[in-house]
Design a protein around this motif. Structure first.
Motif, PDB file in Angstrom:
ATOM      1  N   ALA A  79       0.777  -1.157  -0.037  1.00  0.00           N
ATOM      2  CA  ALA A  79       0.025   0.046   0.049  1.00  0.00           C
ATOM      3  C   ALA A  79       0.797   1.152   0.007  1.00  0.00           C
ATOM      4  O   ALA A  79       0.423   2.063  -0.745  1.00  0.00           O
ATOM      5  N   ARG A  80       1.877   1.254   0.938  1.00  0.00           N
ATOM      6  CA  ARG A  80       2.709   2.383   0.871  1.00  0.00           C
ATOM      7  C   ARG A  80       3.346   2.699  -0.357  1.00  0.00           C
ATOM      8  O   ARG A  80       3.468   3.812  -1.020  1.00  0.00           O
ATOM      9  N   ASN A  82       2.148   1.578  -3.442  1.00  0.00           N
ATOM     10  CA  ASN A  82       1.374   2.130  -4.419  1.00  0.00           C
ATOM     11  C   ASN A  82       1.069   3.512  -4.130  1.00  0.00           C
ATOM     12  O   ASN A  82       0.740   4.234  -5.149  1.00  0.00           O
ATOM     13  N   ASN A  83       1.124   4.146  -2.837  1.00  0.00           N
ATOM     14  CA  ASN A  83       0.684   5.415  -2.821  1.00  0.00           C
ATOM     15  C   ASN A  83       1.989   6.453  -3.214  1.00  0.00           C
ATOM     16  O   ASN A  83       1.752   7.440  -3.785  1.00  0.00           O
ATOM     17  N   GLU A  84       3.141   5.830  -2.987  1.00  0.00           N
ATOM     18  CA  GLU A  84       4.362   6.620  -3.711  1.00  0.00           C
ATOM     19  C   GLU A  84       4.144   6.651  -4.973  1.00  0.00           C
ATOM     20  O   GLU A  84       4.519   7.758  -5.615  1.00  0.00           O
ATOM     21  N   VAL A  86       1.421   6.519  -6.949  1.00  0.00           N
ATOM     22  CA  VAL A  86       0.345   7.640  -7.177  1.00  0.00           C
ATOM     23  C   VAL A  86       0.918   8.945  -7.049  1.00  0.00           C
ATOM     24  O   VAL A  86       0.493   9.779  -8.057  1.00  0.00           O
ATOM     25  N   ASP A  87       1.558   9.364  -6.046  1.00  0.00           N
ATOM     26  CA  ASP A  87       2.251  10.579  -6.116  1.00  0.00           C
ATOM     27  C   ASP A  87       3.050  10.986  -7.079  1.00  0.00           C
ATOM     28  O   ASP A  87       3.044  11.864  -7.566  1.00  0.00           O
ATOM     29  N   HIS A  90       0.903  11.580 -10.167  1.00  0.00           N
ATOM     30  CA  HIS A  90       0.466  12.835  -9.877  1.00  0.00           C
ATOM     31  C   HIS A  90       1.399  14.086 -10.301  1.00  0.00           C
ATOM     32  O   HIS A  90       1.086  15.211 -11.127  1.00  0.00           O
TER      33      HIS A  90
END
Length: 241
Positions: A79-80, A82-84, A86-87, A90
């Motif tokens: 999850a961490r 994946n968040n990175e 996404v950032d 973006h």
């Protein structure tokens, strides 16, 4: 009937499977027979001693808890990561918006892949005949006709027009990475545009496990969509200017 015969009859009357099925169907059996529960003993795994059933159950539960904690830790790490991602995607989109020209966007894509996404080697293959900006790192953009013989080794990938991860064939690596091809052990290929209309992006790694066939490609597909829009709108901006 003697005790020995009675015991033999009892053992024959119930198979291990029947006993196991009964206990499974009556999970409260030992609650109703607590003295029996306390007397039951199970050999330790090492065979050196015995432990009570309750102690054994506690041991099993602790082991299962450790396994679940390990799985939870892996999920948190995923999850961490994946968040990175996404950032990073973006941030790349914001940078594209701030630089409307095609040359600037190609420079941003190359530097972002290298500095933010940690790409050891990246190549953007474009089917439109256009010169790459002089400021780009040599070899990042390759322009080629879609019917070029050099693309034969990519025919299956181009027909599927879906992101792909895993080992790369020698002709593919030679076309993309030239003299560095021997150092590339795995790669990710991302089509740009529907049916790879614009071309495709390839990221190579020296680590054979960096990209593997079982890897999720959701973020690669999103990256491909973002690059498609950036290149299409970038070309339009250059025409208007």
């Amino acid at each position: 009937m003697s005790q020995a015969k009675r015991q033999a009859v009892d053992e024959a009357a119930f198979s291990e499977t029947e006993v196991a099925n009964y206990l499974h169907s009556h999970p409260d059996f030992f609650e109703r027979h607590l003295p029996l529960l306390r007397r039951l003993e199970i050999p330790h795994q090492s065979g050196a001693s015995t432990v009570s059933l309750v102690e054994r159950q506690v041991s099993v539960l602790r082991q299962r808890n450790d396994e679940l904690e390990g799985q939870l830790g892996e999920l948190v790490d995923v999850a961490r990561a994946n968040n990175e991602l996404v950032d990073k995607i973006h941030d790349l989109a914001i940078d594209f918006l701030r630089n409307p020209g095609i040359d600037g966007r190609l420079e941003i894509l190359e530097s972002s892949l290298r500095e933010k996404f940690g790409a050891e080697r990246a190549v953007l293959v474009l089917f439109e005949q256009a010169e790459a900006p002089a400021r780009l790192r040599p070899g990042f953009v390759k322009t080629v006709d879609r019917d070029d013989e050099a693309l034969k080794s990519f025919s299956t990938f181009l027909r599927s027009a879906r992101p792909r991860c895993g080992p790369m064939r020698d002709p593919q690596k030679q076309f993309l990475f030239g003299i560095e091809s021997d150092s590339i052990a795995s790669g990710a290929m991302v089509p740009i545009g529907d049916g790879a209309r614009i071309g495709f992006l390839t990221v190579g790694s020296k680590d054979p496990n960096q990209f593997h066939p079982g890897q999720r490609v959701d973020f690669l597909a999103r990256l491909g969509q973002l690059v498609e829009i950036a290149l299409d709108s970038g070309n339009a901006a250059d025409v208007r200017s």
